[in-house]
Design a protein around this motif. Structure first.
Motif, mmCIF file in Angstrom:
data_model
loop_
_atom_site.group_PDB
_atom_site.id
_atom_site.type_symbol
_atom_site.label_atom_id
_atom_site.label_comp_id
_atom_site.label_asym_id
_atom_site.label_seq_id
_atom_site.Cartn_x
_atom_site.Cartn_y
_atom_site.Cartn_z
ATOM 1 N N ILE A 8 0.716 -1.144 0.009
ATOM 2 C CA ILE A 8 -0.030 0.228 0.061
ATOM 3 C C ILE A 8 0.818 1.199 0.040
ATOM 4 N N LYS A 9 1.928 1.347 0.666
ATOM 5 C CA LYS A 9 2.808 2.452 0.622
ATOM 6 C C LYS A 9 3.394 2.603 -0.467
ATOM 7 N N GLN A 10 3.809 1.502 -1.346
ATOM 8 C CA GLN A 10 4.661 1.490 -2.458
ATOM 9 C C GLN A 10 3.649 1.574 -3.560
ATOM 10 N N LYS A 11 2.390 1.468 -3.271
ATOM 11 C CA LYS A 11 1.138 1.566 -4.398
ATOM 12 C C LYS A 11 1.718 0.671 -5.665
ATOM 13 N N SER A 12 2.058 -0.463 -5.207
ATOM 14 C CA SER A 12 2.096 -1.607 -6.390
ATOM 15 C C SER A 12 2.288 -2.999 -5.584
ATOM 16 N N GLY A 13 2.265 -3.837 -6.316
ATOM 17 C CA GLY A 13 2.479 -5.344 -5.576
ATOM 18 C C GLY A 13 1.474 -6.302 -6.246
ATOM 19 N N VAL A 14 1.836 -7.513 -6.151
ATOM 20 C CA VAL A 14 0.866 -8.894 -6.457
ATOM 21 C C VAL A 14 1.204 -9.820 -5.500
ATOM 22 N N ILE A 15 -0.208 -10.170 -5.041
ATOM 23 C CA ILE A 15 -0.303 -11.186 -4.213
ATOM 24 C C ILE A 15 -1.066 -12.339 -5.006
ATOM 25 N N MET A 16 -0.479 -13.652 -4.821
ATOM 26 C CA MET A 16 -0.966 -14.710 -5.463
ATOM 27 C C MET A 16 -1.267 -15.884 -4.501
ATOM 28 N N ALA A 17 -2.194 -16.604 -5.025
ATOM 29 C CA ALA A 17 -2.461 -17.862 -4.093
ATOM 30 C C ALA A 17 -2.413 -19.141 -5.162
ATOM 31 N N PHE A 18 -2.839 -20.346 -4.575
ATOM 32 C CA PHE A 18 -2.511 -21.604 -5.760
ATOM 33 C C PHE A 18 -3.897 -22.444 -5.129
ATOM 34 N N GLY A 19 -4.446 -22.564 -6.301
ATOM 35 C CA GLY A 19 -5.686 -23.772 -5.700
ATOM 36 C C GLY A 19 -6.774 -23.373 -6.748
ATOM 37 N N GLY A 20 -7.743 -22.403 -6.343
ATOM 38 C CA GLY A 20 -9.156 -22.009 -7.217
ATOM 39 C C GLY A 20 -10.130 -23.080 -6.847
ATOM 40 N N SER A 21 -11.303 -22.709 -7.243
ATOM 41 C CA SER A 21 -12.556 -23.343 -7.154
ATOM 42 C C SER A 21 -12.559 -24.446 -7.886
ATOM 43 N N VAL A 22 -13.174 -25.463 -7.423
ATOM 44 C CA VAL A 22 -13.054 -27.044 -8.111
ATOM 45 C C VAL A 22 -14.668 -27.312 -8.154
ATOM 46 N N GLU A 23 -15.384 -26.625 -8.084
ATOM 47 C CA GLU A 23 -17.011 -26.997 -8.142
ATOM 48 C C GLU A 23 -17.526 -27.592 -9.435
ATOM 49 N N ARG A 24 -16.694 -27.190 -10.584
ATOM 50 C CA ARG A 24 -17.111 -27.267 -11.805
ATOM 51 C C ARG A 24 -16.426 -28.605 -12.443
ATOM 52 N N SER A 25 -15.542 -29.172 -11.650
ATOM 53 C CA SER A 25 -14.545 -30.400 -12.128
ATOM 54 C C SER A 25 -15.328 -31.513 -11.835
ATOM 55 N N PRO A 26 -15.100 -32.410 -12.805
ATOM 56 C CA PRO A 26 -15.868 -33.842 -13.076
ATOM 57 C C PRO A 26 -15.214 -34.740 -11.657
ATOM 58 N N LEU A 27 -13.683 -34.217 -11.395
ATOM 59 C CA LEU A 27 -13.330 -35.095 -10.327
ATOM 60 C C LEU A 27 -13.990 -35.099 -9.030
ATOM 61 N N MET A 28 -14.638 -34.128 -8.816
ATOM 62 C CA MET A 28 -15.523 -34.004 -7.470
ATOM 63 C C MET A 28 -16.747 -35.338 -7.524
ATOM 64 N N HIS A 29 -16.740 -35.702 -8.761
ATOM 65 C CA HIS A 29 -18.051 -36.904 -8.556
ATOM 66 C C HIS A 29 -16.960 -38.198 -8.236
ATOM 67 N N ASP A 30 -16.087 -38.191 -8.148
ATOM 68 C CA ASP A 30 -15.310 -39.593 -8.221
ATOM 69 C C ASP A 30 -14.415 -39.969 -6.892
ATOM 70 N N TYR A 31 -13.914 -38.887 -6.130
ATOM 71 C CA TYR A 31 -13.340 -38.815 -5.028
ATOM 72 C C TYR A 31 -13.879 -38.204 -3.724
ATOM 73 N N ASN A 32 -13.443 -38.629 -2.691
ATOM 74 C CA ASN A 32 -13.826 -38.099 -1.419
ATOM 75 C C ASN A 32 -12.815 -36.810 -1.093
ATOM 76 N N PHE A 33 -13.025 -35.497 -1.303
ATOM 77 C CA PHE A 33 -11.758 -34.654 -1.289
ATOM 78 C C PHE A 33 -11.820 -34.060 0.204
ATOM 79 N N GLY A 34 -12.712 -34.384 1.155
ATOM 80 C CA GLY A 34 -13.178 -33.753 2.374
ATOM 81 C C GLY A 34 -13.264 -32.355 2.240
ATOM 82 N N GLY A 35 -12.510 -31.597 3.173
ATOM 83 C CA GLY A 35 -12.689 -30.115 3.257
ATOM 84 C C GLY A 35 -11.968 -29.291 2.098
ATOM 85 N N MET A 36 -11.384 -29.998 1.276
ATOM 86 C CA MET A 36 -10.618 -29.372 0.116
ATOM 87 C C MET A 36 -11.408 -28.173 -0.766
#
Length: 250
Positions: free
Chosen positions: A127-155
């Motif tokens: 904020i002080k330098q008025k620039s920057g990039v914050i990144m995460a890794f993962g993303g939403s998976v609700e549209r993935s067909p994999l969700m119908h095949d495995y028990n992913f717990g709280g992922m």
């Protein structure tokens, strides 16, 4: 080089963190790689080579995160990129109704807590330098067909919570020139231990769900992360970068 003169903090010295750090260093960034296990960080630094410094920091400890962030700014002059890829301690393979509450919400608590702490620590300086990039890794998976095949717990609920945080941060920080992004894949084959139960079945399911017959590699993740963190991607914020090879079609 895409990241020449940039300073980046990467939380997590595992496979993804090492891949991203390697790409950042290759593109000219000065990388501060941190994690809880010094031995893991030392091995990662050897593989990365180049301009990388390591430090033992628990991303779930507010005091440690803030102290390290302040030290990086004092030493390097700025924080241009912050990326959190620590393990979320998720438990998979058990049906939701057979899980304990503690096991189900463990990844949610870990992911939200650590990303809140690391993002806020970086943002206060960005904020002080008025620039920057914050990144995460993962993303939403609700549209993935994999969700119908495995028990992913709280992922899935964990990814959704992190995405909600990402959207909020992007809106609140955009006025200061700070971008907030998520890199989303359909699963990284290289991150699955060779002795993991049902590994081959999971790998084939990952590939089958794509349009290209392949999944993103660790090298792909590093390359896309370097692009996303660079000024070439300065118009991209508040969104996922879709690296699912077509598993999720927008």
């Amino acid at each position: 080089m895409l990241l020449d003169g940039k300073n980046a903090i990467i939380y997590g010295g595992g496979t993804v963190g090492t891949a991203v750090a390697s790409a950042f260093v290759r593109e000219g960034a000065r990388v501060f790689l941190v994690g809880r296990t010094l031995a893991t960080l030392e091995k990662a630094a050897e593989r990365i080579g180049g301009n990388v410094a390591i430090a033992q920091v628990d991303a779930l400890d507010e005091r440690q995160v803030n102290a390290h962030t302040d030290a990086v700014v004092e030493q390097a002059g700025s924080i241009d990129i912050s990326m959190n890829v620590i393990t979320d301690t998720d438990i998979q393979g058990t049906p939701m109704v057979e899980m304990t509450l503690a096991d189900y919400i463990s990844p949610l608590i870990t992911a939200v807590s650590s990303k809140f702490l690391t993002s806020c620590a970086a943002a206060r300086h960005m904020i002080k330098q008025k620039s920057g990039v914050i990144m995460a890794f993962g993303g939403s998976v609700e549209r993935s067909p994999l969700m119908h095949d495995y028990n992913f717990g709280g992922m899935e609920v964990t990814f959704d919570a992190v995405e909600s945080m990402r959207r909020q941060l992007a809106v609140e920080l955009g006025r200061y020139g700070i971008r907030v992004l998520t890199l989303r894949t359909s699963g990284l084959v290289e991150s699955i231990p060779l002795d993991y139960e049902n590994r081959e079945m999971i790998v084939e399911s990952f590939k089958k769900g794509t349009l290209t017959g392949r999944t993103a590699s660790l090298e792909d993740v590093g390359n896309v992360a370097a692009f996303a963190a660079s000024d070439w991607a300065r118009t991209i914020t508040g969104t996922e970068i879709n690296m699912t090879c077509g598993t999720a079609v927008d």
